[in-house]
Scaffold this motif. Structure first.
Motif, mmCIF file in Angstrom:
data_model
loop_
_atom_site.group_PDB
_atom_site.id
_atom_site.type_symbol
_atom_site.label_atom_id
_atom_site.label_comp_id
_atom_site.label_asym_id
_atom_site.label_seq_id
_atom_site.Cartn_x
_atom_site.Cartn_y
_atom_site.Cartn_z
ATOM 1 N N GLU A 133 0.829 -1.208 0.000
ATOM 2 C CA GLU A 133 0.000 0.000 0.000
ATOM 3 C C GLU A 133 0.864 1.259 0.000
ATOM 4 O O GLU A 133 0.555 2.232 -0.703
ATOM 5 C CB GLU A 133 -0.919 -0.017 1.220
ATOM 6 C CG GLU A 133 -1.867 1.155 1.295
ATOM 7 C CD GLU A 133 -2.734 1.097 2.545
ATOM 8 O OE1 GLU A 133 -3.273 2.157 2.901
ATOM 9 O OE2 GLU A 133 -2.870 0.024 3.166
ATOM 10 N N GLU A 137 0.550 4.044 -2.767
ATOM 11 C CA GLU A 137 0.239 5.441 -2.419
ATOM 12 C C GLU A 137 1.275 6.385 -3.006
ATOM 13 O O GLU A 137 0.925 7.466 -3.513
ATOM 14 C CB GLU A 137 0.184 5.625 -0.897
ATOM 15 C CG GLU A 137 -1.060 5.065 -0.265
ATOM 16 C CD GLU A 137 -1.028 5.091 1.257
ATOM 17 O OE1 GLU A 137 0.080 5.211 1.851
ATOM 18 O OE2 GLU A 137 -2.106 4.979 1.855
ATOM 19 N N GLN A 140 0.568 6.706 -6.618
ATOM 20 C CA GLN A 140 -0.598 7.573 -6.829
ATOM 21 C C GLN A 140 -0.214 9.037 -6.627
ATOM 22 O O GLN A 140 -0.660 9.905 -7.386
ATOM 23 C CB GLN A 140 -1.735 7.174 -5.883
ATOM 24 C CG GLN A 140 -2.401 5.871 -6.264
ATOM 25 C CD GLN A 140 -3.456 5.409 -5.271
ATOM 26 O OE1 GLN A 140 -3.331 5.638 -4.062
ATOM 27 N NE2 GLN A 140 -4.504 4.753 -5.776
ATOM 28 N N SER A 146 -3.413 5.636 -11.050
ATOM 29 C CA SER A 146 -4.661 6.379 -10.847
ATOM 30 C C SER A 146 -5.068 6.350 -9.380
ATOM 31 O O SER A 146 -4.891 5.354 -8.680
ATOM 32 C CB SER A 146 -5.767 5.756 -11.700
ATOM 33 O OG SER A 146 -7.013 6.325 -11.370
ATOM 34 N N SER A 147 -5.662 7.449 -8.943
ATOM 35 C CA SER A 147 -6.151 7.546 -7.565
ATOM 36 C C SER A 147 -7.638 7.233 -7.463
ATOM 37 O O SER A 147 -8.252 7.497 -6.435
ATOM 38 C CB SER A 147 -5.884 8.948 -7.022
ATOM 39 O OG SER A 147 -4.507 9.174 -6.926
ATOM 40 N N ASP A 148 -8.212 6.644 -8.510
ATOM 41 C CA ASP A 148 -9.654 6.371 -8.476
ATOM 42 C C ASP A 148 -10.014 5.148 -7.615
ATOM 43 O O ASP A 148 -11.180 4.911 -7.341
ATOM 44 C CB ASP A 148 -10.233 6.234 -9.881
ATOM 45 C CG ASP A 148 -9.736 5.013 -10.647
ATOM 46 O OD1 ASP A 148 -8.717 4.425 -10.232
ATOM 47 O OD2 ASP A 148 -10.360 4.664 -11.661
ATOM 48 N N ARG A 149 -8.991 4.392 -7.190
ATOM 49 C CA ARG A 149 -9.220 3.279 -6.273
ATOM 50 C C ARG A 149 -8.311 3.470 -5.061
ATOM 51 O O ARG A 149 -7.210 4.005 -5.169
ATOM 52 C CB ARG A 149 -8.879 1.946 -6.946
ATOM 53 C CG ARG A 149 -9.859 1.565 -8.052
ATOM 54 C CD ARG A 149 -9.464 0.253 -8.739
ATOM 55 N NE ARG A 149 -8.170 0.282 -9.389
ATOM 56 C CZ ARG A 149 -7.956 0.701 -10.641
ATOM 57 N NH1 ARG A 149 -8.949 1.136 -11.378
ATOM 58 N NH2 ARG A 149 -6.755 0.683 -11.156
ATOM 59 N N LYS A 150 -8.784 2.998 -3.908
ATOM 60 C CA LYS A 150 -7.975 3.132 -2.697
ATOM 61 C C LYS A 150 -6.728 2.248 -2.802
ATOM 62 O O LYS A 150 -6.809 1.097 -3.246
ATOM 63 C CB LYS A 150 -8.787 2.722 -1.466
ATOM 64 C CG LYS A 150 -9.909 3.681 -1.154
ATOM 65 C CD LYS A 150 -10.722 3.395 0.091
ATOM 66 C CE LYS A 150 -10.533 2.103 0.767
ATOM 67 N NZ LYS A 150 -11.444 1.878 1.900
ATOM 68 N N ASP A 153 -7.064 -1.129 -1.205
ATOM 69 C CA ASP A 153 -7.784 -2.145 -1.979
ATOM 70 C C ASP A 153 -6.906 -2.731 -3.086
ATOM 71 O O ASP A 153 -6.931 -3.944 -3.325
ATOM 72 C CB ASP A 153 -9.058 -1.555 -2.591
ATOM 73 C CG ASP A 153 -10.137 -1.264 -1.566
ATOM 74 O OD1 ASP A 153 -10.074 -1.833 -0.450
ATOM 75 O OD2 ASP A 153 -11.039 -0.462 -1.878
ATOM 76 N N ILE A 154 -6.146 -1.885 -3.743
ATOM 77 C CA ILE A 154 -5.246 -2.367 -4.802
ATOM 78 C C ILE A 154 -4.199 -3.298 -4.192
ATOM 79 O O ILE A 154 -3.914 -4.370 -4.728
ATOM 80 C CB ILE A 154 -4.573 -1.193 -5.542
ATOM 81 C CG1 ILE A 154 -5.608 -0.327 -6.253
ATOM 82 C CG2 ILE A 154 -3.532 -1.714 -6.535
ATOM 83 C CD1 ILE A 154 -5.057 0.980 -6.794
ATOM 84 N N ILE A 189 -3.809 -3.013 -13.764
ATOM 85 C CA ILE A 189 -4.183 -2.628 -12.408
ATOM 86 C C ILE A 189 -3.451 -1.367 -11.970
ATOM 87 O O ILE A 189 -4.043 -0.421 -11.474
ATOM 88 C CB ILE A 189 -3.908 -3.787 -11.408
ATOM 89 C CG1 ILE A 189 -4.547 -5.078 -11.854
ATOM 90 C CG2 ILE A 189 -4.333 -3.377 -9.995
ATOM 91 C CD1 ILE A 189 -6.052 -5.080 -11.890
#
Length: 191
Positions: A133, A137, A140, A146-150, A153-154, A189
């Motif tokens: 993570e 981060e 991102q 992309s920051s469209d998913r947390k 979660d990725i 992803i």
């Protein structure tokens, strides 16, 4: 000459034998023989094979090289992630797919059998996910992902998918699952 650390010998022998034959396929006698120590020495350091298993999971998770690669802010984040997974892939390929990931192996074999080991595994999966993570981060933040998913979660998804790739590579005895994981992770992803 200093005396060898018996506890460390047991941990290393346990890791080697448990990775090769599984938790339920190995007895204390085999571990002590591999360590070159008397069987009674085992119980001076561990109350049970389960306690040894939990210690091995903890040690396995303290792999400082793995963590250092993911957390090295001097390296671009996607490169850190790629280096991390490439190194893992090569470890399994070099073993000729005979050795899986201790976390995956123990999770499949012991999750319903040992609460102690299950808790150790859960903590380790959580720590590994958090390390992934952090790199995501960072990617991102610099616009590489992309920051469209947390990021959490990725990271969890990548770890779940990777553990599945390890299992499938062991069954198929080839690296195609790793290659598929890397292609989809880094081209779909992490975009």
């Amino acid at each position: 000459m200093p005396r060898p650390n018996v506890k460390e010998q047991l941990i290393q022998a346990g890791l080697k034998t448990l990775l090769k034959r599984g938790f339920n396929g190995v007895g204390v006698q085999e571990i002590t023989e591999q360590a070159g120590v008397p069987k009674g020495s085992f119980y001076n350091h561990f109350e049970s094979k389960e306690a040894l298993g939990a210690e091995i999971v903890e040690r396995y998770g303290m792999n400082s090289t793995r963590r250092a690669v993911l957390l090295d802010k001097t390296v671009p984040p996607l490169e850190r992630l790629r280096t991390h997974f490439d190194a893992l892939n090569e470890t399994f390929v070099k073993s000729k797919f005979e050795r899986g990931c201790l976390l995956g192996n123990f999770s499949a074999e012991l999750a319903n059998q040992s609460a102690v080991i299950r808790e150790s595994l859960a903590k380790l999966f959580e720590r590994w996910t958090k390390d992934l993570e952090v790199a995501i981060e960072d990617a991102q933040a610099d616009g590489a992902v992309s920051s469209d998913r947390k990021a959490s979660d990725i990271a969890a998804f990548l770890l779940d998918a990777y553990e599945g790739a390890v299992l499938r590579a062991r069954v198929q005895r080839r690296r195609a699952p790793f290659d598929r994981f890397m292609t989809l992770a880094f081209e779909k992803i992490l975009t």
